[in-house]
Design an enzyme around this catalytic site. Structure first.
Site, PDB file in Angstrom:
ATOM      1  N   ASP A 117       0.866  -1.188   0.000  1.00  0.00           N
ATOM      2  CA  ASP A 117       0.000   0.000   0.000  1.00  0.00           C
ATOM      3  C   ASP A 117       0.897   1.231   0.000  1.00  0.00           C
ATOM      4  O   ASP A 117       0.759   2.132   0.829  1.00  0.00           O
ATOM      5  CB  ASP A 117      -0.925  -0.012   1.224  1.00  0.00           C
ATOM      6  N   LEU A 118       1.812   1.272  -0.958  1.00  0.00           N
ATOM      7  CA  LEU A 118       2.924   2.222  -0.913  1.00  0.00           C
ATOM      8  C   LEU A 118       2.559   3.541  -1.600  1.00  0.00           C
ATOM      9  O   LEU A 118       3.150   3.927  -2.600  1.00  0.00           O
ATOM     10  CB  LEU A 118       4.166   1.600  -1.549  1.00  0.00           C
TER      11      LEU A 118
END
Length: 282
Positions: free
Chosen positions: A186-187
């Site tokens: 979830d960068l």
């Protein structure tokens, strides 16, 4: 002070003397002067997944993850990160560290972190970490189609033909085979903290084994300070496969469909546009 402080005091073994809201979390001051961050999850699996993910990502050079201090079925308490400012040197170290993280690998595509649950989360959306040996088939089955079906059922995505076409032609779109990478998952830029120590810290992972281009696609989707320097340092440390930039829309389908499910049809239009962009490369 937050009314939940007594529960957190019991979890931490000392009084909470101050509480400041941080979006979906709280920065707490403890009786001994230490500051920590406490985040509440509606599901115990969310606590377990995030704690396992932070531990799995920790230790790679070029960035840090906050230490997991304590958790129970509802709350996760982690080290607080003193805020700094984005800097080129930190961005380049982060790029090299992200390459090292990905090289550390995973047991398979979709593999959860050690100790992490199969039923995990990405933000407020459920995410199932089923393991598969083949990235194109796994990505379609476990990262695109579940959110596509939910978005269609919710009535927030109507023109899903291009996404269906991507699923049908995924083998042609996927590019060269890659080994399973250890992903943050979830960068986006909100989960990239620029610390006062001159390093990048990563928070709020949806960690699993996946394709390394997925983390890079997330960084590009919502932007990040010094992104060009991050990518250049990454590519120097571990060169990316030819055509990776053209594949960014393919990897962005996953987060865009998650956002469609959570936030509605505006993101659905972006997901369809990403599908069309991915297909345009054929």
């Amino acid at each position: 002070m937050d009314p939940r402080a007594p529960r957190l005091s019991g979890l931490l073994g000392q009084d909470v003397t101050g509480s400041v809201p941080l979006g979906g979390a709280y920065r707490l001051r403890l009786a001994d002067g230490t500051e920590v961050v406490a985040k509440r999850h509606d599901h115990e699996s969310g606590v377990l997944a995030e704690a396992a993910g932070l531990r799995w990502l920790a230790g790679s050079s070029g960035f840090r993850c906050p230490q997991v201090i304590a958790y129970d079925a509802e709350w996760l308490v982690i080290e607080a990160v003193p805020a700094g400012s984005p800097a080129v040197a930190a961005a380049e170290a982060f790029g090299r560290g992200l390459a090292a993280l990905h090289r550390a690998g995973a047991d398979g595509f979709g593999a959860p972190p050690p100790g992490g649950p199969v039923d995990a989360w990405i933000g407020l959306a459920p995410m199932r970490n089923e393991t598969g040996p083949d990235w194109p088939e796994w990505y379609t089955a476990h990262r695109v189609q579940p959110y596509l079906r939910t978005a269609v059922d919710q009535g927030v995505l109507h023109d899903h033909g291009p996404v269906d076409a991507v699923c049908e032609r995924i083998a042609e779109l996927a590019g060269p085979a890659e080994p399973p990478a250890r992903l943050h998952g979830d960068l986006w830029s909100g989960n990239v903290l620029w610390g006062a120590d001159g390093r990048v810290w990563l928070i709020d992972p949806a960690a699993h084994g996946g394709h390394r281009e997925t983390d890079l696609a997330m960084l590009h989707l919502f932007g990040c300070p010094h992104l060009d320097r991050i990518v250049t340092a990454y590519d120097e440390a571990d060169p990316l496969a030819d055509g990776w930039r053209a594949r960014l829309p393919l990897h962005q389908l996953f987060p865009l469909l998650v956002h469609t499910v959570l936030f509605g049809g505006g993101y659905g239009a972006k997901a369809v546009a990403a599908a069309r962009a991915a297909l345009a490369g054929l």
